[in-house]
Scaffold this active site. Structure first.
Site, PDB file in Angstrom:
ATOM      1  N   HIS A 555       0.826  -1.120   0.063  1.00  0.00           N
ATOM      2  CA  HIS A 555       0.209  -0.022   0.027  1.00  0.00           C
ATOM      3  C   HIS A 555       0.852   1.033   0.063  1.00  0.00           C
ATOM      4  O   HIS A 555       1.826   1.330   0.858  1.00  0.00           O
ATOM      5  CB  HIS A 555      -0.692  -0.120   1.293  1.00  0.00           C
ATOM      6  CG  HIS A 555      -1.644  -1.269   1.460  1.00  0.00           C
ATOM      7  ND1 HIS A 555      -2.494  -1.674   0.322  1.00  0.00           N
ATOM      8  CD2 HIS A 555      -1.859  -1.968   2.518  1.00  0.00           C
ATOM      9  CE1 HIS A 555      -3.338  -2.780   0.990  1.00  0.00           C
ATOM     10  NE2 HIS A 555      -2.901  -2.982   2.103  1.00  0.00           N
ATOM     11  N   GLU A 572      -2.416  -0.422   8.094  1.00  0.00           N
ATOM     12  CA  GLU A 572      -3.443  -1.306   8.419  1.00  0.00           C
ATOM     13  C   GLU A 572      -2.992  -2.250   9.750  1.00  0.00           C
ATOM     14  O   GLU A 572      -1.973  -2.366   9.680  1.00  0.00           O
ATOM     15  CB  GLU A 572      -4.045  -2.048   7.447  1.00  0.00           C
ATOM     16  CG  GLU A 572      -3.058  -3.163   6.867  1.00  0.00           C
ATOM     17  CD  GLU A 572      -3.589  -3.838   5.613  1.00  0.00           C
ATOM     18  OE1 GLU A 572      -4.363  -3.141   4.887  1.00  0.00           O
ATOM     19  OE2 GLU A 572      -3.032  -4.687   4.818  1.00  0.00           O
ATOM     20  N   ARG A 650      -0.858  -4.544  -6.644  1.00  0.00           N
ATOM     21  CA  ARG A 650      -0.575  -6.136  -6.443  1.00  0.00           C
ATOM     22  C   ARG A 650       0.564  -6.227  -7.340  1.00  0.00           C
ATOM     23  O   ARG A 650       0.984  -5.632  -8.362  1.00  0.00           O
ATOM     24  CB  ARG A 650      -1.684  -6.632  -7.220  1.00  0.00           C
ATOM     25  CG  ARG A 650      -1.894  -8.230  -7.187  1.00  0.00           C
ATOM     26  CD  ARG A 650      -2.955  -8.963  -7.795  1.00  0.00           C
ATOM     27  NE  ARG A 650      -4.170  -8.492  -7.364  1.00  0.00           N
ATOM     28  CZ  ARG A 650      -5.211  -7.843  -7.830  1.00  0.00           C
ATOM     29  NH1 ARG A 650      -5.338  -7.333  -9.089  1.00  0.00           N
ATOM     30  NH2 ARG A 650      -6.285  -7.313  -7.201  1.00  0.00           N
TER      31      ARG A 650
END
Length: 777
Positions: A555, A572, A650
């Protein structure tokens, strides 16, 4: 299953029941409900959400009519410029999960009969096998007003446009033709795949437009500029006439296409409405929508009579279709009769003109719950308001107070005034305007715009949005009983206002409301003063069930994501709720590497050799900072608390492909740009230092950053949470059952239930042996 209702046509062929600004799909036809409402009511047993495709001009009419279905989940896709049905359905499907079943229905029809349920279930089963299903109706006459489907069993041989009567008669005699109902059922991904194959220009232009559309609202605007490059085409021409995967069901239920007054008269019984007398009439249909007028038909044959409060239409049967030409010829002189209904719809409610004279006007004003008719003033008229129902919060000048039934307010010329409904019931006011000029233009809106009002009920329960990524499993349904009919549930977004998947209010007066709409309604004070630094709601909380390993991903931070994606970055935290023995994650690199080596290893399929593999156990917590290469391994169920972002790059995906054989997209360059390629040196933390013990409960600090702080509560019997003005709180139940309460409001809970607590001084009581995660800013 999602139900798309196509409700965008003008429908002026039904005048005077419908008008240009109030088309046929909204007119009352059956037992006090409109065609739109009838279609919604008919399909509630099959569908968990309704998506209404219509024109922007009808936004407030739809909102008003959908209030009849309290707590029903619905959204609207509103076009500024009509593009026919294929682009509308494509834009909706692009915002859905690929495995979502989609039922496309036209609003201008009535469906009856017990066989409907069996037909829908049969179509669902066919769609789950990859078919695009259309519904054919058994013709009972050579009607040239319908399209036809040539068929053999379930196979579609051809779609035929509306034929002449002679051709239609030939179709009927052959026995292998059905009427085309214009209704369809399929999986979202299957439809988009076929659209990409057979109408690539529509697919690509919709895909480009989708990036510019805000899907995070209940009312989603397909603006003219974004949709300009999209070709206009029907769903039949774009896909169903060309695809080899189309199947037809010969439907046994009763079907009535309400396209014009002729077809309405075929369906309806003569004497619809009260105050109708027929004497010595044959083949006469009388529809009277006026409560104050009596209609008497005497000695008539083959006639349609339609009477409303402001217009009377009499036509010989077979000639009523001429009304469009009559309206065109006489539009300049009688436009107000052709265009406008006596009731006008607004964001805040409705106005119905009861009497209109040259120097006074009487209106019935309805203000919907939680709405405000904003501050405004008039330069040429005074008004007198009498409250006849509900409690109206009326602002007059600088004063504001509540008025109840039978109380009256005088509004002088030039004085600012507004009315708000802060209750959960409608407010009805009779308004009398007096002045030399009574026109809508005599209304000057104030720049002061009160926010939408949502009363703090202490807390609300949320329902999640689901994702069906190919690596997902079934634990969220099998163990936690999440209500979702996808084959797999990879993620459930338990607290989300993100446009890619919003939580829904699950109970109370705002049941069915998107979470993003709810937090707008509670305002800044409902989020807490700590949230004022954030442009958007700061966090997103989800459950993730990884039956198979997730892709290797990374990210970006805020600076990178905002400049390139118009998104926040993503930090996160993972809390391991459960895992198979030996399950592991990838967390950073196991040695320092260069960008060149990273990219080469991705191309050589050796990237896993340089990633840090960590075995996990139930109860472990990991904080994944932006820039950390990571992946959740197979057999892991986690609770993820993150920034409110869906920005993921990704890096590597094991060369997996979707069911159509398409490889999943990689973002190698961006992923390399943002990745931290040095070994992470995390300091060991003594868990005991993070635990606080209370009277019958224990609190463990799981993680903290500038966006959120999360703690795990292990409760033996009960705990009281003191909430204040600093921040909202999220309460996510991990284990156990019990009750959550605030003042007199009490709800039960079970594992995987999610609750949102607005900021403000209050106490939340959690009773029962349980474990939950509390998150706040």
């Amino acid at each position: 299953m999602k139900c798309i209702i196509l409700a965008g046509g003008k429908g002026n062929s039904m005048w005077p029941l419908s008008r240009e600004n109030y088309p046929k799909q909204f007119m009352e036809v059956k037992e006090g409900r409109s065609l739109l409402q009838e279609m919604v009511a008919k399909n509630i047993p099959f569908c968990d959400e309704f998506i209404i495709s219509s024109n922007l001009n009808y936004k407030f009419i739809i909102e008003s009519q959908m209030k009849a279905f309290q707590g029903l989940r619905y959204r609207c896709f509103l076009e500024e410029d009509a593009k026919k049905t294929a682009p509308a359905v494509a834009m909706i499907c692009m915002g859905l999960n690929p495995s979502e079943l989609v039922f496309v229905l036209s609003a201008d029809q009535i469906i009856e009969g017990e066989n409907y349920k069996d037909t829908v279930i049969r179509a669902q089963n066919m769609a789950r096998e990859g078919a695009l299903v259309t519904f054919g109706m058994q013709p009972d006459s050579p009607n040239n007003g319908y399209g036809y489907i040539q068929y053999d069993g379930e196979k579609v041989l051809a779609f035929k446009e509306k034929p002449d009567v002679e051709t239609a008669s030939r179709y009927i005699r052959s026995g292998d033709y059905l009427w085309n109902s214009g209704n369809f059922l399929f999986r979202s991904g299957d439809f988009l795949h076929e659209l990409k194959l057979h109408a690539p220009q529509i697919y690509s232009s919709c895909e480009n437009a989708e990036k510019k559309i805000n899907y995070g609202r209940q009312m989603i605007l397909l603006d003219k500029k974004s949709m300009a490059p999209v070709p206009a085409m029907s769903i039949e021409h774009a896909v169903f006439e060309k695809s080899d995967n189309v199947r037809v069901i010969k439907s046994g239920f009763q079907w009535f296409d309400i396209g014009d007054l002729e077809k309405l008269s075929d369906y309806t019984k003569s004497g619809v409405g009260k105050n109708v007398i027929e004497e010595k009439c044959g083949n006469v249909t009388v529809i009277n929508r006026s409560k104050e007028q009596l209609v008497v038909a005497n000695g008539l044959e083959d006639t349609i009579i339609v009477n409303t409060d402001d217009a009377l239409y009499i036509s010989k049967k077979g000639q009523s279709g001429n009304i469009k030409e009559i309206m065109r010829k006489n539009h300049d002189q009688y436009s107000r009769f052709f265009e406008n209904h006596s009731t006008f719809y607004y964001e805040w409610g409705t106005q119905q003109v009861l009497e209109d004279d040259s120097f006074f006007k009487v209106k019935k004003v309805v203000v919907f719950p939680g709405k405000t008719h904003h501050l405004h003033k008039h330069g040429m008229r005074s008004e007198q308001w009498t409250v006849v129902k509900g409690v109206a919060s009326i602002t007059l000048g600088k004063e504001c107070r509540d008025y109840r039934a039978k109380e009256t307010v005088y509004v002088p010329v030039g004085v600012e005034h507004a009315v708000s409904n802060n209750t959960d019931s409608e407010v009805i006011i009779i308004e009398i305007s007096i002045g030399q000029k009574l026109v809508d233009e005599d209304s000057i809106k104030s720049e002061t715009m009160p926010r939408r009002y949502i009363q703090d009920a202490g807390f609300v329960k949320l329902e999640p949005a689901f994702k069906d990524y190919l690596w997902g499993g079934t634990k969220l349904r099998d163990i936690y009983h999440k209500k979702c009919d996808y084959d797999v549930i990879a993620e459930s977004w338990e607290l989300s206002s993100h446009k890619d998947g919003q939580s829904i209010i699950a109970e109370g007066p705002y049941k069915g409301m998107l979470f993003g709409e709810y937090i707008k309604g509670i305002g800044e004070e409902g989020l807490g003063w700590k949230c004022q630094a954030f442009e958007r709601f700061p966090i997103l909380i989800k459950f993730i069930d990884a039956k198979n390993p997730l892709s290797i991903q990374v990210h970006p931070n805020d600076e990178y994501a905002l400049s390139r994606e118009n998104e926040y970055g993503k930090n996160e935290m993972w809390y391991i709720m459960d895992c198979d023995p030996g399950a592991s994650i990838y967390y950073g690199v196991n040695r320092d590497i260069s960008k060149e080596e990273l990219q080469q290893r991705v191309k050589d399929n050796t990237v896993l050799e340089v990633l840090n593999k960590v075995e996990v156990h139930k109860g472990d917590t990991f904080f994944v900072k932006a820039g950390t290469i990571h992946a959740i391994g197979a057999g892991i169920l986690i609770c993820e608390i993150q920034q409110n972002s869906n920005c993921t790059y990704r890096l590597y995906d094991y060369d997996r492909r979707d069911k159509f054989g398409n490889p999943r997209e990689l973002h190698l360059e961006k992923a390399t740009d943002v990745s931290t390629l040095e070994v992470l040196h995390n300091k060991a933390v003594n868990v005991a230092d993070r635990i606080t013990t209370g009277n019958g409960f224990e609190i463990e600090l799981l993680g903290s950053c500038k966006y959120f702080e999360s703690s795990k509560y292990t409760v033996g019997k009960e705990v009281t949470l003191d909430i204040d003005e600093t921040s909202f709180n999220s309460i996510l139940i991990i284990e156990g059952e019990g009750h959550i309460s605030c003042d007199k409001k009490v709800l039960s809970f079970k594992p995987a239930d999610s609750f949102f607590v607005p900021a403000g001084r209050k106490k939340i009581q959690i009773s029962g042996k349980c474990t939950f995660i509390r998150t706040h800013v």
